[in-house]
Motif scaffolding. Structure first.
Motif, PDB file in Angstrom:
ATOM      1  N   LEU A 157       7.130  -0.510 -15.267  1.00 46.75           N
ATOM      2  CA  LEU A 157       7.230  -1.683 -14.393  1.00 46.75           C
ATOM      3  C   LEU A 157       6.424  -2.866 -14.925  1.00 46.75           C
ATOM      4  CD1 LEU A 157       7.041   0.137 -10.961  1.00 46.75           C
ATOM      5  CD2 LEU A 157       9.019  -1.116 -11.862  1.00 46.75           C
ATOM      6  N   PHE A 158       5.208  -2.611 -15.359  1.00 51.49           N
ATOM      7  CA  PHE A 158       4.384  -3.704 -15.869  1.00 51.49           C
ATOM      8  C   PHE A 158       4.967  -4.281 -17.161  1.00 51.49           C
ATOM      9  CE2 PHE A 158       0.363  -1.819 -13.678  1.00 51.49           C
ATOM     10  CZ  PHE A 158       0.772  -2.335 -12.464  1.00 51.49           C
ATOM     11  N   ALA A 159       5.482  -3.413 -18.042  1.00 49.71           N
ATOM     12  CA  ALA A 159       6.102  -3.905 -19.278  1.00 49.71           C
ATOM     13  C   ALA A 159       7.316  -4.774 -18.945  1.00 49.71           C
ATOM     14  CB  ALA A 159       6.506  -2.738 -20.179  1.00 49.71           C
ATOM     15  N   ALA A 160       8.133  -4.331 -17.991  1.00 50.66           N
ATOM     16  CA  ALA A 160       9.307  -5.111 -17.587  1.00 50.66           C
ATOM     17  C   ALA A 160       8.881  -6.433 -16.950  1.00 50.66           C
ATOM     18  CB  ALA A 160      10.161  -4.302 -16.616  1.00 50.66           C
ATOM     19  N   GLY A 161       7.826  -6.397 -16.149  1.00 52.28           N
ATOM     20  CA  GLY A 161       7.338  -7.610 -15.504  1.00 52.28           C
ATOM     21  C   GLY A 161       6.825  -8.643 -16.489  1.00 52.28           C
ATOM     22  N   VAL A 162       6.252  -8.190 -17.595  1.00 51.06           N
ATOM     23  CA  VAL A 162       5.749  -9.101 -18.622  1.00 51.06           C
ATOM     24  C   VAL A 162       6.908  -9.639 -19.466  1.00 51.06           C
ATOM     25  CG1 VAL A 162       4.401  -9.199 -20.770  1.00 51.06           C
ATOM     26  CG2 VAL A 162       3.442  -8.113 -18.739  1.00 51.06           C
ATOM     27  N   GLN A 163       7.831  -8.765 -19.850  1.00 51.55           N
ATOM     28  CA  GLN A 163       8.932  -9.177 -20.721  1.00 51.55           C
ATOM     29  C   GLN A 163      10.005  -9.991 -19.996  1.00 51.55           C
ATOM     30  OE1 GLN A 163      10.392  -5.966 -23.344  1.00 51.55           O
ATOM     31  NE2 GLN A 163       8.564  -4.843 -22.718  1.00 51.55           N
ATOM     32  N   PHE A 164      10.183  -9.708 -18.689  1.00 51.97           N
ATOM     33  CA  PHE A 164      11.218 -10.375 -17.899  1.00 51.97           C
ATOM     34  C   PHE A 164      10.634 -10.766 -16.536  1.00 51.97           C
ATOM     35  CE2 PHE A 164      13.278  -7.503 -20.852  1.00 51.97           C
ATOM     36  CZ  PHE A 164      14.307  -8.272 -21.391  1.00 51.97           C
ATOM     37  N   PRO A 165       9.738 -11.762 -16.504  1.00 54.83           N
ATOM     38  CA  PRO A 165       8.976 -12.060 -15.289  1.00 54.83           C
ATOM     39  C   PRO A 165       9.791 -12.491 -14.071  1.00 54.83           C
ATOM     40  CG  PRO A 165       8.639 -13.760 -16.948  1.00 54.83           C
ATOM     41  CD  PRO A 165       9.400 -12.660 -17.604  1.00 54.83           C
ATOM     42  N   ASN A 166      10.962 -13.017 -14.249  1.00 53.72           N
ATOM     43  CA  ASN A 166      11.751 -13.494 -13.112  1.00 53.72           C
ATOM     44  C   ASN A 166      13.013 -12.674 -12.881  1.00 53.72           C
ATOM     45  OD1 ASN A 166       9.969 -15.687 -12.534  1.00 53.72           O
ATOM     46  ND2 ASN A 166      10.755 -16.641 -14.388  1.00 53.72           N
ATOM     47  N   MET A 167      13.087 -11.521 -13.510  1.00 57.28           N
ATOM     48  CA  MET A 167      14.284 -10.682 -13.414  1.00 57.28           C
ATOM     49  C   MET A 167      14.109  -9.653 -12.295  1.00 57.28           C
ATOM     50  SD  MET A 167      17.292 -10.194 -14.901  1.00 57.28           S
ATOM     51  CE  MET A 167      16.982 -11.275 -16.280  1.00 57.28           C
ATOM     52  N   THR A 168      15.159  -9.432 -11.534  1.00 62.55           N
ATOM     53  CA  THR A 168      15.151  -8.420 -10.479  1.00 62.55           C
ATOM     54  C   THR A 168      15.196  -7.029 -11.087  1.00 62.55           C
ATOM     55  OG1 THR A 168      16.256  -9.909  -8.952  1.00 62.55           O
ATOM     56  CG2 THR A 168      16.431  -7.573  -8.463  1.00 62.55           C
ATOM     57  N   PHE A 169      14.409  -6.125 -10.533  1.00 64.47           N
ATOM     58  CA  PHE A 169      14.423  -4.718 -10.931  1.00 64.47           C
ATOM     59  C   PHE A 169      15.411  -4.005 -10.015  1.00 64.47           C
ATOM     60  CE2 PHE A 169       9.620  -4.760 -12.226  1.00 64.47           C
ATOM     61  CZ  PHE A 169       9.878  -5.749 -13.154  1.00 64.47           C
ATOM     62  N   GLU A 170      16.425  -3.382 -10.593  1.00 60.06           N
ATOM     63  CA  GLU A 170      17.456  -2.730  -9.787  1.00 60.06           C
ATOM     64  C   GLU A 170      17.156  -1.269  -9.492  1.00 60.06           C
ATOM     65  OE1 GLU A 170      21.435  -5.249 -10.946  1.00 60.06           O
ATOM     66  OE2 GLU A 170      21.198  -3.249 -11.796  1.00 60.06           O
ATOM     67  N   ALA A 171      16.724  -0.530 -10.509  1.00 60.08           N
ATOM     68  CA  ALA A 171      16.542   0.918 -10.336  1.00 60.08           C
ATOM     69  C   ALA A 171      15.434   1.417 -11.242  1.00 60.08           C
ATOM     70  CB  ALA A 171      17.839   1.652 -10.636  1.00 60.08           C
ATOM     71  N   LEU A 172      14.790   2.487 -10.804  1.00 59.18           N
ATOM     72  CA  LEU A 172      13.724   3.129 -11.575  1.00 59.18           C
ATOM     73  C   LEU A 172      13.969   4.624 -11.562  1.00 59.18           C
ATOM     74  CD1 LEU A 172      10.854   2.900 -12.985  1.00 59.18           C
ATOM     75  CD2 LEU A 172       9.945   3.454 -10.735  1.00 59.18           C
ATOM     76  N   ALA A 173      13.994   5.223 -12.745  1.00 57.26           N
ATOM     77  CA  ALA A 173      14.130   6.676 -12.871  1.00 57.26           C
ATOM     78  C   ALA A 173      12.809   7.241 -13.358  1.00 57.26           C
ATOM     79  CB  ALA A 173      15.244   7.023 -13.856  1.00 57.26           C
ATOM     80  N   VAL A 174      12.411   8.377 -12.785  1.00 63.03           N
ATOM     81  CA  VAL A 174      11.153   9.044 -13.131  1.00 63.03           C
ATOM     82  C   VAL A 174      11.446  10.518 -13.356  1.00 63.03           C
ATOM     83  CG1 VAL A 174       8.798   9.562 -12.399  1.00 63.03           C
ATOM     84  CG2 VAL A 174       9.901   7.474 -11.606  1.00 63.03           C
ATOM     85  N   CYS A 175      10.885  11.074 -14.434  1.00 66.95           N
ATOM     86  CA  CYS A 175      11.087  12.510 -14.667  1.00 66.95           C
ATOM     87  C   CYS A 175       9.788  13.197 -15.052  1.00 66.95           C
ATOM     88  CB  CYS A 175      12.144  12.741 -15.727  1.00 66.95           C
ATOM     89  SG  CYS A 175      11.654  12.261 -17.370  1.00 66.95           S
ATOM     90  N   VAL A 176       9.755  14.464 -14.731  1.00 66.79           N
ATOM     91  CA  VAL A 176       8.614  15.331 -15.019  1.00 66.79           C
ATOM     92  C   VAL A 176       9.036  16.313 -16.118  1.00 66.79           C
ATOM     93  CG1 VAL A 176       7.589  15.097 -12.727  1.00 66.79           C
ATOM     94  CG2 VAL A 176       9.310  16.862 -13.123  1.00 66.79           C
ATOM     95  N   PRO A 177       8.115  17.135 -16.609  1.00 69.91           N
ATOM     96  CA  PRO A 177       8.488  18.104 -17.646  1.00 69.91           C
ATOM     97  C   PRO A 177       9.573  19.082 -17.169  1.00 69.91           C
ATOM     98  CG  PRO A 177       6.104  17.896 -17.512  1.00 69.91           C
ATOM     99  CD  PRO A 177       6.672  17.142 -16.338  1.00 69.91           C
TER     100      PRO A 177
END
Length: 162
Positions: free
Chosen positions: A81-101
């Motif tokens: 999220l922070f990397a996306a916020g820095v690279q694309f500061p005004n872009m909407t975040f649509e979806a986030l996927a998270v995985c474990v081992p």
């Protein structure tokens, strides 16, 4: 006696198999699974991957980063999220996927700190962030339409004094 108000929280997430995902969803899941390989987790040995899809369809990956001074590490979700916020500061975040081992027997729920950060982005963009919680051991994905489904009473700038 004063009026007592009651707050309730109920969350029901539906699981679906990898095969039931559409191509865009499957791509996001694959990017999160792939991101685990870049985890720096020498202490916990618990590799977590995350991937956030932006409105322009760019996908930014993140992986947990540990440190010998434990509070100095960062979860995969916040890295992405922070990397996306820095690279694309005004872009909407649509979806986030998270995985474990693959060997994890616990469901992949984000920590409270990560949920708070997700809630902040939802408040900023005035729209939900769809969550894909990947459980690789069973090849299942649990979906939530918004962070509010997992953390309905989040703190945001509207709580701060003017």
């Amino acid at each position: 006696m004063k009026n007592i108000k009651k707050l309730e929280f109920h969350c029901e997430l539906q699981a679906q198999s990898y095969q039931d995902l559409n191509p865009s969803e499957w791509e996001l899941v694959q990017k999160a699974l792939e991101a685990r390989n870049r985890s720096h987790s020498p202490y916990s040995k618990f590799q977590v991957g995350a991937a956030v899809r932006l409105a322009n369809q760019t996908i930014i990956q993140g992986a947990n980063q540990e440190n010998a001074a434990y509070p100095s590490g960062l979860c995969a979700e916040r890295v992405a999220l922070f990397a996306a916020g820095v690279q694309f500061p005004n872009m909407t975040f649509e979806a986030l996927a998270v995985c474990v081992p693959d060997t994890s027997t616990n469901l992949p729920f984000p920590c409270g700190g990560c949920l708070q950060v997700m809630a902040e982005y939802e408040y900023k963009q005035q729209s939900g962030l769809e969550l894909f919680l990947i459980y690789p051991a069973e090849e299942l994905v649990f979906r939530a339409e918004s962070t509010r489904h997992l953390m309905p009473f989040s703190f945001n700038e509207s709580h701060l004094p003017e």
